[in-house]
Design a protein around this motif. Sequence first.
Motif, short mmCIF file in Angstrom:
data_model
loop_
_atom_site.label_atom_id
_atom_site.label_comp_id
_atom_site.label_asym_id
_atom_site.label_seq_id
_atom_site.Cartn_x
_atom_site.Cartn_y
_atom_site.Cartn_z
N LYS A 34 0.84 -1.21 0.00
CA LYS A 34 0.00 0.00 0.00
C LYS A 34 0.87 1.25 0.00
O LYS A 34 0.62 2.19 -0.76
N ARG A 37 2.57 1.72 -3.37
CA ARG A 37 1.58 2.21 -4.34
C ARG A 37 1.32 3.70 -4.15
O ARG A 37 1.17 4.43 -5.13
N GLU A 38 1.24 4.15 -2.92
CA GLU A 38 0.99 5.58 -2.66
C GLU A 38 2.10 6.45 -3.24
O GLU A 38 1.86 7.58 -3.63
N GLU A 41 2.00 5.23 -7.72
CA GLU A 41 0.79 5.27 -8.54
C GLU A 41 0.19 6.68 -8.60
O GLU A 41 0.21 7.42 -7.62
N PRO A 44 -3.53 5.49 -6.27
CA PRO A 44 -3.25 4.24 -5.54
C PRO A 44 -4.45 3.33 -5.35
O PRO A 44 -4.29 2.12 -5.17
N PRO A 47 -4.59 0.87 -8.95
CA PRO A 47 -3.19 0.72 -9.35
C PRO A 47 -3.00 0.25 -10.79
O PRO A 47 -3.80 -0.54 -11.30
N ILE A 50 1.73 -1.74 -9.73
CA ILE A 50 1.78 -2.94 -8.88
C ILE A 50 0.36 -3.49 -8.81
O ILE A 50 -0.51 -2.91 -8.17
N TYR A 58 1.38 -10.64 -6.40
CA TYR A 58 1.47 -9.36 -7.08
C TYR A 58 2.31 -9.47 -8.34
O TYR A 58 3.16 -10.35 -8.45
#
Length: 64
Positions: A34, A37-38, A41, A44, A47, A50, A58
């Motif tokens: 997470k 991704r933040e 992305e 997020p 996505p 990832i 993943y």
Amino acid sequence: MHPGRVFTRESILAEIWDTEEEYVNDNTLTVYIKRIREKLEDDPTNPKVILTVRGLGYKVDYEN
């Protein structure tokens, strides 16, 4: 290094150890994904880099 390859949660967890070699739990992996991704992305919550492969793990998609 391996775009499109699915990495299982177990294989990722097997590579994550702290300095005392204590196993990192499954929830810790979810939190780190997470946070990554933040940072990576544009959105997020949706996505594109990832990706979660349900029931497996993943994968990274550099194409998007």
